[in-house]
Scaffold this motif. Structure first.
Motif, PDB file in Angstrom:
ATOM      1  N   VAL A 112     -59.516 123.402  46.970  1.00  0.00           N
ATOM      2  CA  VAL A 112     -60.637 123.410  47.127  1.00  0.00           C
ATOM      3  C   VAL A 112     -61.098 123.391  45.868  1.00  0.00           C
ATOM      4  N   VAL A 113     -62.846 122.979  45.203  1.00  0.00           N
ATOM      5  CA  VAL A 113     -62.845 122.601  44.142  1.00  0.00           C
ATOM      6  C   VAL A 113     -64.407 123.035  43.987  1.00  0.00           C
ATOM      7  N   HIS A 114     -64.806 124.282  42.959  1.00  0.00           N
ATOM      8  CA  HIS A 114     -65.588 124.686  42.805  1.00  0.00           C
ATOM      9  C   HIS A 114     -66.284 123.770  41.478  1.00  0.00           C
ATOM     10  N   GLU A 115     -66.823 122.754  41.549  1.00  0.00           N
ATOM     11  CA  GLU A 115     -67.580 122.831  39.804  1.00  0.00           C
ATOM     12  C   GLU A 115     -68.917 123.256  39.289  1.00  0.00           C
ATOM     13  N   LEU A 116     -68.759 123.528  38.080  1.00  0.00           N
ATOM     14  CA  LEU A 116     -69.444 124.046  37.138  1.00  0.00           C
ATOM     15  C   LEU A 116     -70.000 122.964  35.885  1.00  0.00           C
ATOM     16  N   ASP A 117     -71.382 123.578  35.244  1.00  0.00           N
ATOM     17  CA  ASP A 117     -71.677 122.674  34.482  1.00  0.00           C
ATOM     18  C   ASP A 117     -71.043 123.136  33.068  1.00  0.00           C
ATOM     19  N   LYS A 118     -70.886 122.943  31.983  1.00  0.00           N
ATOM     20  CA  LYS A 118     -70.831 123.871  30.934  1.00  0.00           C
ATOM     21  C   LYS A 118     -72.025 124.793  30.322  1.00  0.00           C
ATOM     22  N   GLU A 119     -72.990 124.844  30.496  1.00  0.00           N
ATOM     23  CA  GLU A 119     -73.835 126.040  30.747  1.00  0.00           C
ATOM     24  C   GLU A 119     -73.563 127.136  31.397  1.00  0.00           C
ATOM     25  N   ASP A 120     -73.310 126.958  32.738  1.00  0.00           N
ATOM     26  CA  ASP A 120     -72.558 127.520  33.458  1.00  0.00           C
ATOM     27  C   ASP A 120     -71.826 128.827  32.860  1.00  0.00           C
ATOM     28  N   VAL A 121     -70.690 128.046  31.859  1.00  0.00           N
ATOM     29  CA  VAL A 121     -69.392 128.560  31.296  1.00  0.00           C
ATOM     30  C   VAL A 121     -70.223 129.342  29.701  1.00  0.00           C
ATOM     31  N   LEU A 122     -71.326 128.880  29.380  1.00  0.00           N
ATOM     32  CA  LEU A 122     -71.722 130.117  28.070  1.00  0.00           C
ATOM     33  C   LEU A 122     -72.937 130.352  28.883  1.00  0.00           C
ATOM     34  N   LYS A 123     -73.253 131.426  30.042  1.00  0.00           N
ATOM     35  CA  LYS A 123     -73.857 132.210  30.357  1.00  0.00           C
ATOM     36  C   LYS A 123     -73.077 133.218  30.101  1.00  0.00           C
ATOM     37  N   PRO A 124     -74.240 134.548  30.331  1.00  0.00           N
ATOM     38  CA  PRO A 124     -73.537 136.125  30.069  1.00  0.00           C
ATOM     39  C   PRO A 124     -72.609 136.540  31.133  1.00  0.00           C
ATOM     40  N   ASN A 125     -73.383 135.479  32.371  1.00  0.00           N
ATOM     41  CA  ASN A 125     -72.782 136.075  33.645  1.00  0.00           C
ATOM     42  C   ASN A 125     -71.287 135.274  34.056  1.00  0.00           C
ATOM     43  N   PHE A 126     -70.647 134.560  32.948  1.00  0.00           N
ATOM     44  CA  PHE A 126     -69.773 133.965  33.564  1.00  0.00           C
ATOM     45  C   PHE A 126     -68.599 134.511  34.765  1.00  0.00           C
ATOM     46  N   LYS A 127     -68.409 135.794  34.196  1.00  0.00           N
ATOM     47  CA  LYS A 127     -67.472 136.500  34.753  1.00  0.00           C
ATOM     48  C   LYS A 127     -67.686 136.624  35.820  1.00  0.00           C
ATOM     49  N   GLU A 128     -69.139 137.015  36.321  1.00  0.00           N
ATOM     50  CA  GLU A 128     -69.094 137.216  37.694  1.00  0.00           C
ATOM     51  C   GLU A 128     -69.592 136.377  38.611  1.00  0.00           C
ATOM     52  N   LYS A 129     -69.688 134.867  38.050  1.00  0.00           N
ATOM     53  CA  LYS A 129     -69.887 133.561  38.854  1.00  0.00           C
ATOM     54  C   LYS A 129     -68.542 133.609  39.318  1.00  0.00           C
ATOM     55  N   MET A 130     -67.207 133.874  38.455  1.00  0.00           N
ATOM     56  CA  MET A 130     -66.045 134.065  38.571  1.00  0.00           C
ATOM     57  C   MET A 130     -65.769 133.989  40.057  1.00  0.00           C
ATOM     58  N   LYS A 131     -65.924 136.161  40.132  1.00  0.00           N
ATOM     59  CA  LYS A 131     -65.574 136.569  41.336  1.00  0.00           C
ATOM     60  C   LYS A 131     -66.474 136.045  42.217  1.00  0.00           C
ATOM     61  N   GLU A 132     -67.166 135.235  42.090  1.00  0.00           N
ATOM     62  CA  GLU A 132     -68.093 135.465  43.843  1.00  0.00           C
ATOM     63  C   GLU A 132     -67.314 133.881  43.957  1.00  0.00           C
ATOM     64  N   VAL A 133     -66.770 133.789  43.161  1.00  0.00           N
ATOM     65  CA  VAL A 133     -66.197 132.174  43.765  1.00  0.00           C
ATOM     66  C   VAL A 133     -64.408 132.502  43.898  1.00  0.00           C
ATOM     67  N   TYR A 134     -63.930 133.296  43.607  1.00  0.00           N
ATOM     68  CA  TYR A 134     -62.664 133.495  43.945  1.00  0.00           C
ATOM     69  C   TYR A 134     -62.899 134.037  44.867  1.00  0.00           C
ATOM     70  N   LEU A 135     -63.934 135.150  45.177  1.00  0.00           N
ATOM     71  CA  LEU A 135     -63.247 135.890  46.688  1.00  0.00           C
ATOM     72  C   LEU A 135     -64.231 134.880  47.591  1.00  0.00           C
ATOM     73  N   GLU A 136     -64.597 134.208  47.599  1.00  0.00           N
ATOM     74  CA  GLU A 136     -65.502 133.124  48.656  1.00  0.00           C
ATOM     75  C   GLU A 136     -63.903 132.127  48.682  1.00  0.00           C
ATOM     76  N   MET A 137     -63.543 131.641  47.910  1.00  0.00           N
ATOM     77  CA  MET A 137     -61.986 131.554  48.225  1.00  0.00           C
ATOM     78  C   MET A 137     -61.056 131.685  48.364  1.00  0.00           C
ATOM     79  N   LEU A 138     -60.597 133.537  48.068  1.00  0.00           N
ATOM     80  CA  LEU A 138     -59.909 133.839  49.108  1.00  0.00           C
ATOM     81  C   LEU A 138     -59.405 134.045  50.395  1.00  0.00           C
TER      82      LEU A 138
END
Length: 217
Positions: free
Chosen positions: A179-205
């Motif tokens: 499965v793939v979760h697509e991101l925008d460049k702006e998502d990567v540049l946001k200060p909360n990028f790590k929090e976004k990754m944690k949320e995706v990680y847990l949902e994919m787990l």
């Protein structure tokens, strides 16, 4: 990690995709690669606290080579247009993949065209308990994050050993289980990028754990 600088480097690399340009900018690449590895190490530590079954994966082990494999793909550019890495990278398991690039940024996980033995094990897992995998895929939040399974080559007929009226025949026809979760460049540049990754990680787990359980049965 200065992702703005990373995007700038990758953009310039793709405008000048040659060994000559890379040699002239080797220090810039080496510095960014070092920073990316340090960022991966920090992310590795963060993910290990989220998941007790997490397989520690240092950044140097997780990061992918930036060179394309020209032996098997001679028409590709010399260098990739992204930095990529896999974490939670236990042997023969579905890792958590990160890609930050010029054309696309994404978070992914699963098995991409696994070798026949692994693919057979996944199909046997679906045969035994496909309802669990289907329930994971049908979860509303999971669908919001990932949509459907990654679209790739599929069998036109049932795989060997399975009938066309199998209740999970459409799942069984897949050659890739990812499965793939697509991101925008702006998502990567946001200060909360790590929090976004944690949320995706847990949902994919649960999806990744289902596949790993099937493979290791």
């Amino acid at each position: 990690m200065n992702f703005k600088e990373l995007f700038d480097f990758l953009h310039q690399l793709q405008q000048n995709n040659s060994k000559e340009w890379m040699d002239a900018n080797r220090k810039w690449y080496t510095s960014l690669r070092k920073d990316f590895i340090a960022w991966l190490d920090d992310l590795d530590y963060t993910m290990a606290k989220l998941d007790e079954e997490y397989y520690p994966t240092p950044g140097k082990k997780g990061i992918n080579r930036i060179n394309n494999n020209l032996m098997f793909h001679p028409n590709k550019p010399v260098y990739k247009d992204h930095f990529g890495a896999g974490l939670d990278k236990a042997p023969n398991s579905a890792d958590f993949y990160i890609e930050v690039g010029v054309k696309q940024c994404l978070l992914a996980g699963g098995f991409w065209r696994p070798e026949p033995k692994t693919l057979r094990s996944i199909r046997e897992g679906i045969d035994y308990n496909g309802e669990e995998l289907q329930a994971i895929l049908d979860k509303p939040k999971f669908k919001r994050f990932f949509g459907e399974l990654y679209e790739d080559e599929r069998l036109k007929k049932p795989p060997k050993g399975f009938t066309k009226d199998h209740p999970h025949i459409e799942l069984l026809k897949n050659k890739t289980f990812a499965v793939v979760h697509e991101l925008d460049k702006e998502d990567v540049l946001k200060p909360n990028f790590k929090e976004k990754m944690k949320e995706v990680y847990l949902e994919m787990l649960p999806f990744r754990r289902y596949l790993n359980q099937a493979v290791f049965l």
